[in-house]
Motif scaffolding. Structure first.
Motif, PDB file in Angstrom:
ATOM      1  N   THR A 204     -18.828 -38.438  -5.466  1.00 59.03           N
ATOM      2  CA  THR A 204     -19.794 -37.458  -4.835  1.00 59.03           C
ATOM      3  C   THR A 204     -20.317 -37.670  -3.476  1.00 59.03           C
ATOM      4  OG1 THR A 204     -20.667 -37.402  -7.406  1.00 59.03           O
ATOM      5  CG2 THR A 204     -21.885 -36.247  -5.443  1.00 59.03           C
ATOM      6  N   PRO A 205     -19.942 -36.796  -2.530  1.00 61.78           N
ATOM      7  CA  PRO A 205     -20.042 -37.316  -1.221  1.00 61.78           C
ATOM      8  C   PRO A 205     -21.695 -36.981  -0.856  1.00 61.78           C
ATOM      9  CG  PRO A 205     -19.023 -35.066  -1.424  1.00 61.78           C
ATOM     10  CD  PRO A 205     -18.897 -35.749  -2.822  1.00 61.78           C
ATOM     11  N   GLY A 206     -22.156 -37.860  -0.060  1.00 60.69           N
ATOM     12  CA  GLY A 206     -23.514 -37.707   0.399  1.00 60.69           C
ATOM     13  C   GLY A 206     -24.606 -38.804  -0.517  1.00 60.69           C
ATOM     14  N   THR A 207     -24.209 -38.958  -1.622  1.00 61.29           N
ATOM     15  CA  THR A 207     -25.120 -39.998  -2.406  1.00 61.29           C
ATOM     16  C   THR A 207     -24.863 -41.440  -2.065  1.00 61.29           C
ATOM     17  OG1 THR A 207     -23.246 -40.284  -4.090  1.00 61.29           O
ATOM     18  CG2 THR A 207     -24.882 -38.387  -4.439  1.00 61.29           C
ATOM     19  N   ASN A 208     -25.882 -42.338  -2.164  1.00 57.34           N
ATOM     20  CA  ASN A 208     -25.799 -43.722  -1.979  1.00 57.34           C
ATOM     21  C   ASN A 208     -24.637 -44.604  -2.706  1.00 57.34           C
ATOM     22  OD1 ASN A 208     -26.322 -46.467  -1.293  1.00 57.34           O
ATOM     23  ND2 ASN A 208     -28.650 -46.296  -1.514  1.00 57.34           N
ATOM     24  N   LYS A 209     -23.763 -44.945  -2.096  1.00 53.16           N
ATOM     25  CA  LYS A 209     -22.721 -45.796  -2.608  1.00 53.16           C
ATOM     26  C   LYS A 209     -22.963 -47.097  -3.082  1.00 53.16           C
ATOM     27  CE  LYS A 209     -19.957 -42.031  -2.381  1.00 53.16           C
ATOM     28  NZ  LYS A 209     -21.289 -41.077  -2.126  1.00 53.16           N
TER      29      LYS A 209
ATOM     30  N   ALA B 141     -16.888 -43.902  16.519  1.00 52.20           N
ATOM     31  CA  ALA B 141     -17.916 -42.949  15.946  1.00 52.20           C
ATOM     32  C   ALA B 141     -17.011 -42.000  14.879  1.00 52.20           C
ATOM     33  CB  ALA B 141     -18.557 -42.013  16.932  1.00 52.20           C
ATOM     34  N   THR B 142     -15.871 -41.960  15.111  1.00 50.81           N
ATOM     35  CA  THR B 142     -15.001 -40.878  14.376  1.00 50.81           C
ATOM     36  C   THR B 142     -15.063 -41.617  12.738  1.00 50.81           C
ATOM     37  OG1 THR B 142     -13.003 -42.057  15.089  1.00 50.81           O
ATOM     38  CG2 THR B 142     -13.549 -39.893  15.909  1.00 50.81           C
ATOM     39  N   PHE B 143     -15.028 -43.028  12.678  1.00 49.93           N
ATOM     40  CA  PHE B 143     -15.244 -43.821  11.563  1.00 49.93           C
ATOM     41  C   PHE B 143     -16.670 -43.911  11.075  1.00 49.93           C
ATOM     42  CE2 PHE B 143     -10.887 -44.708  12.876  1.00 49.93           C
ATOM     43  CZ  PHE B 143     -10.403 -45.034  11.644  1.00 49.93           C
ATOM     44  N   ARG B 144     -17.495 -44.412  11.902  1.00 55.57           N
ATOM     45  CA  ARG B 144     -18.789 -44.615  11.448  1.00 55.57           C
ATOM     46  C   ARG B 144     -19.560 -43.616  11.011  1.00 55.57           C
ATOM     47  NH1 ARG B 144     -22.880 -44.102  14.407  1.00 55.57           N
ATOM     48  NH2 ARG B 144     -21.685 -44.019  16.357  1.00 55.57           N
ATOM     49  N   VAL B 145     -19.706 -42.287  11.829  1.00 54.06           N
ATOM     50  CA  VAL B 145     -20.530 -41.042  11.368  1.00 54.06           C
ATOM     51  C   VAL B 145     -20.161 -40.769   9.985  1.00 54.06           C
ATOM     52  CG1 VAL B 145     -20.778 -38.882  11.838  1.00 54.06           C
ATOM     53  CG2 VAL B 145     -20.667 -40.583  13.649  1.00 54.06           C
ATOM     54  N   ALA B 146     -18.783 -40.598   9.757  1.00 46.65           N
ATOM     55  CA  ALA B 146     -18.385 -40.090   8.285  1.00 46.65           C
ATOM     56  C   ALA B 146     -18.865 -41.162   7.153  1.00 46.65           C
ATOM     57  CB  ALA B 146     -16.959 -39.936   8.091  1.00 46.65           C
ATOM     58  N   GLN B 147     -18.871 -42.497   7.392  1.00 45.87           N
ATOM     59  CA  GLN B 147     -19.042 -43.254   6.457  1.00 45.87           C
ATOM     60  C   GLN B 147     -20.635 -43.076   6.201  1.00 45.87           C
ATOM     61  OE1 GLN B 147     -17.436 -46.186   4.843  1.00 45.87           O
ATOM     62  NE2 GLN B 147     -15.910 -44.432   5.198  1.00 45.87           N
ATOM     63  N   GLU B 148     -21.280 -43.069   7.080  1.00 45.60           N
ATOM     64  CA  GLU B 148     -22.827 -42.949   7.008  1.00 45.60           C
ATOM     65  C   GLU B 148     -23.177 -41.776   6.169  1.00 45.60           C
ATOM     66  OE1 GLU B 148     -24.433 -43.231  11.044  1.00 45.60           O
ATOM     67  OE2 GLU B 148     -24.489 -45.338  11.201  1.00 45.60           O
TER      68      GLU B 148
ATOM     69  N   ASP C  65     -10.937 -32.353  -1.710  1.00 50.17           N
ATOM     70  CA  ASP C  65     -11.408 -31.335  -1.071  1.00 50.17           C
ATOM     71  C   ASP C  65     -12.997 -31.411  -0.900  1.00 50.17           C
ATOM     72  OD1 ASP C  65      -8.959 -30.136  -0.537  1.00 50.17           O
ATOM     73  OD2 ASP C  65      -9.159 -28.737  -2.304  1.00 50.17           O
ATOM     74  N   ALA C  66     -13.525 -31.983  -1.796  1.00 53.02           N
ATOM     75  CA  ALA C  66     -15.060 -32.065  -1.890  1.00 53.02           C
ATOM     76  C   ALA C  66     -15.362 -33.108  -0.720  1.00 53.02           C
ATOM     77  CB  ALA C  66     -15.516 -32.823  -3.447  1.00 53.02           C
ATOM     78  N   TYR C  67     -14.716 -34.244  -0.700  1.00 54.58           N
ATOM     79  CA  TYR C  67     -15.051 -35.089   0.626  1.00 54.58           C
ATOM     80  C   TYR C  67     -14.846 -34.255   1.872  1.00 54.58           C
ATOM     81  CZ  TYR C  67     -15.955 -39.885  -1.091  1.00 54.58           C
ATOM     82  OH  TYR C  67     -16.474 -41.088  -1.635  1.00 54.58           O
ATOM     83  N   ALA C  68     -13.608 -33.619   2.012  1.00 51.29           N
ATOM     84  CA  ALA C  68     -13.110 -33.008   3.231  1.00 51.29           C
ATOM     85  C   ALA C  68     -14.201 -32.051   3.510  1.00 51.29           C
ATOM     86  CB  ALA C  68     -11.766 -32.593   3.146  1.00 51.29           C
ATOM     87  N   ASN C  69     -14.412 -31.138   2.780  1.00 51.26           N
ATOM     88  CA  ASN C  69     -15.439 -30.153   2.911  1.00 51.26           C
ATOM     89  C   ASN C  69     -16.770 -30.526   3.296  1.00 51.26           C
ATOM     90  OD1 ASN C  69     -13.274 -28.078   2.412  1.00 51.26           O
ATOM     91  ND2 ASN C  69     -14.155 -27.934   0.258  1.00 51.26           N
ATOM     92  N   PHE C  70     -17.250 -31.635   2.760  1.00 54.38           N
ATOM     93  CA  PHE C  70     -18.611 -31.974   3.109  1.00 54.38           C
ATOM     94  C   PHE C  70     -18.532 -33.016   4.528  1.00 54.38           C
ATOM     95  CE2 PHE C  70     -21.298 -35.830   3.388  1.00 54.38           C
ATOM     96  CZ  PHE C  70     -22.460 -35.497   2.886  1.00 54.38           C
TER      97      PHE C  70
END
Length: 353
Positions: free
Chosen positions: A176-181, A191-198, A316-321
């Motif tokens: 589930t993208p966006g929830t605390n892992k 930034a292309t890595f870090r921003v998405a990870q956060e 797709d869920a990750y990519a769209n998010f």
């Protein structure tokens, strides 16, 4: 006395003849030979890839093809495993023309857009990567315009695979993208890595690549983003317990050549060199997919790593998010016009599918 004079005369004649031999056209020129000298031009190709790596095979084959197709007029010496320096140093030398060719990550210090190949979920499958990173693609044209400003010609992308995530423990609510892992991930500083990870819910920590295995073993981090299955196997296979194949970033290095090097060659030989490396770029896409399947199996068989593959729907869920949440934040770095160009290419591809 006569004998001594004769010896002196013979020595003098020998020196004169030796001098004539050394001044002829048979010696190597400063550029390593060429048409004027009648000797082959020898170029240097630098790479970060280790010996047992998909890129090394492609690079070694490229060297052979260039020599064959130029009838031996152009030879290339291959230096893998950062023998000529890290990619930042190599790129600087290519700009100067002191190194001829590179298969490297183009450093983004000169322009952040040079790191655009690592924008998360620009491509989310090998089929999409074949289109979005092709030598004649929009991305290739953009990178080519940027490197041209430094006197460097962009020849094509080398797809080494797709970056996933390796961990010693299972993240919480991973799909589930966006929830605390509830895990700390090693992330490159880019930034292309870090921003998405956060945004996805991970806690990224910047750790140098060389320190990744130690950082995981000492629990500084719980895992990392930054490696294909091949690299996970070679680098942290004995450390991690889980490998998530979620296609978050394409591992896309680049073929580049100094314009000063191309100027040394005849137009025909320069075009041959360009075509060979573009061919190898295209070839990398199929080889990378085969390589990925092989190392997913090796991770499981050799090290007991549990390899978890995201389904197309989960990707797709990750990519769209990420495209909705993280891409707008990258506009500050890459510019809105550039990001809109990426969006247009993605939309064009999806409408054709």
């Amino acid at each position: 006395m006569r004998t001594k004079k004769l010896i002196v005369l013979l020595l003098t004649l020998t020196l004169i003849l030796t001098g004539f031999t050394g001044c002829g056209g048979g010696g190597k020129s400063e550029s390593g030979g060429g048409e004027a000298s009648g000797e082959p031009i020898t170029l240097r190709l630098a790479s970060d890839a280790p010996l047992e790596h998909i890129a090394t095979g492609l690079n070694e084959e490229a060297c052979k093809l260039v020599e064959e197709r130029t009838d031996g007029r152009v030879k290339i010496e291959y230096f893998p495993a950062s023998q000529l320096g890290g990619y930042e140093t190599v790129y600087e030398e290519i700009v100067r023309g002191t190194i001829d060719l590179g298969q490297i990550t183009i450093p983004d210090a000169l322009d952040p857009k040079l790191g655009a190949a690592y924008v998360p979920y620009y491509a989310k499958s090998f089929d999409e990567a074949k289109v979005l990173f092709a030598p004649d693609s929009w991305m290739a044209q953009q990178l080519g315009q940027l490197t041209e400003q430094n006197g460097v010609k962009f020849l094509g992308t080398v797809l080494e695979g797709f970056i996933g995530m390796g961990f010693v423990k299972e993240p919480s609510d991973m799909f589930t993208p966006g929830t605390n892992k509830k895990v700390k991930t090693r992330s490159p500083a880019m930034a292309t890595f870090r921003v998405a990870q956060e945004d996805l819910g991970f806690s990224p920590i910047t750790v140098p690549y060389a320190e990744v295995p130690t950082a995981i073993q000492t629990k500084v981090v719980d895992g990392w983003v930054g490696g294909t299955p091949n690299i996970n196997y070679a680098w942290v296979g004995q450390v991690i317990k889980y490998m998530y194949v979620n296609y978050i970033h394409a591992e896309a290095t680049s073929y580049v050549v100094s314009e000063k090097t191309l100027a040394k060659l005849s137009p025909e030989d320069a075009q041959t060199l360009i075509e060979v490396f573009q061919e190898q770029s295209r070839k990398s896409f199929d080889l990378a997919q085969e390589n990925e399947e092989n190392f997913k199996k090796k991770l499981a068989d050799d090290y007991g790593v549990k390899v978890i593959e995201f389904t197309p729907e989960q990707i797709d869920a990750y990519a769209n998010f990420v495209r909705e949440t993280s891409w707008p934040k990258l506009e500050e770095l890459l510019g809105k016009d550039f990001m809109d160009g990426m969006r247009a290419e993605v939309a064009k591809l999806e409408s054709a599918q």
